[in-house]
Motif scaffolding. Structure first.
Motif, PDB file in Angstrom:
ATOM      1  N   UNK A  79       0.829  -1.206   0.000  1.00 56.96           N
ATOM      2  CA  UNK A  79       0.000   0.000   0.000  1.00 56.96           C
ATOM      3  C   UNK A  79       0.864   1.257   0.000  1.00 56.96           C
ATOM      4  N   UNK A  80       1.960   1.232   0.778  1.00 58.27           N
ATOM      5  CA  UNK A  80       2.819   2.418   0.838  1.00 58.27           C
ATOM      6  C   UNK A  80       3.627   2.565  -0.456  1.00 58.27           C
ATOM      7  N   UNK A  81       4.159   1.451  -0.942  1.00 64.70           N
ATOM      8  CA  UNK A  81       4.997   1.494  -2.142  1.00 64.70           C
ATOM      9  C   UNK A  81       4.227   2.029  -3.340  1.00 64.70           C
ATOM     10  N   UNK A  82       2.990   1.556  -3.508  1.00 65.52           N
ATOM     11  CA  UNK A  82       2.199   1.949  -4.681  1.00 65.52           C
ATOM     12  C   UNK A  82       1.191   3.060  -4.360  1.00 65.52           C
ATOM     13  N   UNK A  83       1.259   3.574  -3.133  1.00 59.28           N
ATOM     14  CA  UNK A  83       0.401   4.683  -2.706  1.00 59.28           C
ATOM     15  C   UNK A  83      -1.072   4.397  -3.000  1.00 59.28           C
ATOM     16  N   UNK A  84      -1.497   3.229  -2.566  1.00 58.79           N
ATOM     17  CA  UNK A  84      -2.873   2.813  -2.802  1.00 58.79           C
ATOM     18  C   UNK A  84      -3.832   3.567  -1.888  1.00 58.79           C
ATOM     19  N   UNK A  85      -5.013   3.854  -2.395  1.00 53.09           N
ATOM     20  CA  UNK A  85      -6.019   4.554  -1.606  1.00 53.09           C
ATOM     21  C   UNK A  85      -6.682   3.603  -0.617  1.00 53.09           C
ATOM     22  N   UNK A  86      -7.241   4.185   0.425  1.00 52.42           N
ATOM     23  CA  UNK A  86      -7.966   3.385   1.405  1.00 52.42           C
ATOM     24  C   UNK A  86      -7.060   2.711   2.415  1.00 52.42           C
ATOM     25  N   UNK A  87      -7.667   1.884   3.236  1.00 54.86           N
ATOM     26  CA  UNK A  87      -6.972   1.200   4.324  1.00 54.86           C
ATOM     27  C   UNK A  87      -6.788  -0.271   3.963  1.00 54.86           C
ATOM     28  N   UNK A  88      -5.621  -0.855   4.244  1.00 59.39           N
ATOM     29  CA  UNK A  88      -5.428  -2.283   3.964  1.00 59.39           C
ATOM     30  C   UNK A  88      -6.471  -3.124   4.701  1.00 59.39           C
ATOM     31  N   UNK A  89      -6.841  -4.281   4.155  1.00 61.65           N
ATOM     32  CA  UNK A  89      -7.831  -5.138   4.819  1.00 61.65           C
ATOM     33  C   UNK A  89      -7.374  -5.594   6.196  1.00 61.65           C
ATOM     34  N   UNK A  90      -6.080  -5.783   6.369  1.00 65.24           N
ATOM     35  CA  UNK A  90      -5.491  -6.102   7.663  1.00 65.24           C
ATOM     36  C   UNK A  90      -4.259  -5.233   7.872  1.00 65.24           C
ATOM     37  N   UNK A  91      -4.063  -4.745   9.081  1.00 63.99           N
ATOM     38  CA  UNK A  91      -2.831  -4.055   9.436  1.00 63.99           C
ATOM     39  C   UNK A  91      -2.189  -4.804  10.600  1.00 63.99           C
ATOM     40  N   UNK A  92      -0.908  -4.577  10.795  1.00 62.40           N
ATOM     41  CA  UNK A  92      -0.214  -5.232  11.910  1.00 62.40           C
ATOM     42  C   UNK A  92      -0.858  -4.854  13.242  1.00 62.40           C
ATOM     43  N   UNK A  93      -1.257  -3.591  13.367  1.00 61.60           N
ATOM     44  CA  UNK A  93      -1.892  -3.152  14.613  1.00 61.60           C
ATOM     45  C   UNK A  93      -3.206  -3.883  14.842  1.00 61.60           C
ATOM     46  N   UNK A  94      -4.010  -4.028  13.792  1.00 61.38           N
ATOM     47  CA  UNK A  94      -5.286  -4.731  13.923  1.00 61.38           C
ATOM     48  C   UNK A  94      -5.065  -6.175  14.355  1.00 61.38           C
ATOM     49  N   UNK A  95      -4.086  -6.853  13.748  1.00 58.99           N
ATOM     50  CA  UNK A  95      -3.787  -8.240  14.110  1.00 58.99           C
ATOM     51  C   UNK A  95      -3.356  -8.331  15.568  1.00 58.99           C
ATOM     52  N   UNK A  96      -2.512  -7.404  16.001  1.00 58.66           N
ATOM     53  CA  UNK A  96      -2.055  -7.407  17.407  1.00 58.66           C
ATOM     54  C   UNK A  96      -3.221  -7.178  18.366  1.00 58.66           C
ATOM     55  N   UNK A  97      -4.121  -6.271  17.992  1.00 62.07           N
ATOM     56  CA  UNK A  97      -5.263  -5.948  18.845  1.00 62.07           C
ATOM     57  C   UNK A  97      -6.224  -7.127  18.965  1.00 62.07           C
ATOM     58  N   UNK A  98      -6.464  -7.823  17.859  1.00 62.84           N
ATOM     59  CA  UNK A  98      -7.412  -8.938  17.855  1.00 62.84           C
ATOM     60  C   UNK A  98      -6.811 -10.243  18.366  1.00 62.84           C
TER      61      UNK A  98
END
Length: 327
Positions: free
Chosen positions: A273-292
């Motif tokens: 997402x960062x490399x290609x500057x994609x719009x929106x939020x990734x379906x999963x983030x490291x923070x989300x995985x850690x939280x869940x």
């Protein structure tokens, strides 16, 4: 009668803070960028609030708003798990610096800053976390980095007594983040469940967080201190979900996923997402995985001892109120 400015006044927490202060005899200045949302706040139980349309990232706005104010509760922030680093730095760090500058200029008695226990997040279980158990180098996401830096700015400044409050996992009627996301996931494909959902979770009824913020301006012992805030009722993630969806009249559905594998996928997805500057939020983030996926419970003894903090809405009552509000 003391006068309190609340930034982010029409946000989820801000609305409850405004009503909590008004209910206890304070004059309240509700500060935010959008007049229509401030007007809606006044129509939603905060009729006595004074409205101030402005942006705390604009020095002239926040300086004008803090004139004649005794206390400031800085609840405004860019609060999301994904976005541009420059946006987080501008809003959460430099914006906080401008609030501090305005408080100094107008001789505000105390600044209460709403931080986040997300700064404790990591790829491991963490139980009974105390306020000092914070890794200043945590860079799991830009929001976390910005909150750590904002806290550093507050600690290093001189001239304005400050209190830092870290409320964990806010939920309640009007929540537009945590529970709505869970409901959406449940209706779409199922809620991601790691390790059987046995990880312990600490969450906070928003009314209790508003109470803690009021106590932070009232307690003489609070100046210069940091406080964890939760309901003090850590429970297994799956048990909370079962109770929530039972109250909502829905059946929870789960996606049983491998924790380590998904963390790796999230890390790779973030890079893409960062490399290609994609719009929106990734379906999963490291923070989300850690939280869940990992346990995180906070020690609130310091808030109980120094602020006199005692939750006024239990977890069960909060869930029932939310379910009723949804209907």
């Amino acid at each position: 009668m003391s006068r309190v400015l609340v930034t982010g006044a029409y946000g989820f927490l801000g609305r409850y803070v405004v009503r909590e202060l008004l209910a206890h005899g304070y004059e309240v200045v509700a500060f935010g960028r959008k007049r229509d949302k401030l007007e809606a706040l006044r129509a939603d139980g905060a009729e006595a609030a004074e409205l101030f349309v402005g942006d705390f990232c604009r020095q002239e706005d926040i300086t004008a708003a803090t004139k004649g104010v005794d206390f400031v509760i800085h609840a405004g922030a860019l609060s999301t798990v994904w976005g541009k680093r420059s946006d987080f730095m501008e809003t959460n760090v430099r914006g906080t610096q401008r609030v501090i500058r305005a408080c100094k200029q107008n001789k505000v008695k105390r600044l209460v800053f709403v931080s986040s226990p997300s700064i404790y997040a990591g790829k491991c279980d963490r139980l009974n976390i105390r306020e000092t158990d914070c890794d200043a180098s945590n860079c799991l996401n830009y929001y976390i980095e910005s909150k750590i830096l904002a806290e550093k700015v507050l600690r290093e400044q001189r001239g304005v007594p400050c209190v830092i409050i870290r409320p964990r996992g806010l939920f309640g009627v009007g929540d537009s983040s945590i529970i709505p996301r869970l409901i959406k996931a449940n209706r779409r494909s199922g809620i991601p469940l790691f390790r059987g959902g046995h990880n312990l979770v600490d969450i906070t009824c928003v009314e209790n967080a508003a109470l803690a913020l009021r106590l932070a301006i009232e307690s003489e012992a609070a100046a210069g201190e940091v406080y964890n805030i939760t309901n003090g009722e850590p429970r297994e993630f799956r048990a909370i979900l079962e109770e929530l969806f039972r109250a909502l009249g829905e059946k929870p559905r789960y996606l049983r996923l491998p924790l380590g594998f998904l963390y790796g996928v999230a890390s790779l997805t973030e890079r893409v997402y960062r490399l290609f500057r994609l719009n929106g939020e990734p379906p999963f983030t490291r923070y989300t995985i850690c939280t869940l996926g990992y346990s995180q419970t906070l020690n609130i003894e310091k808030a109980e001892r120094e602020l006199g903090y005692r939750p006024i809405v239990s977890l069960r009552a909060g869930i029932r109120k939310y379910a009723k509000g949804e209907r």
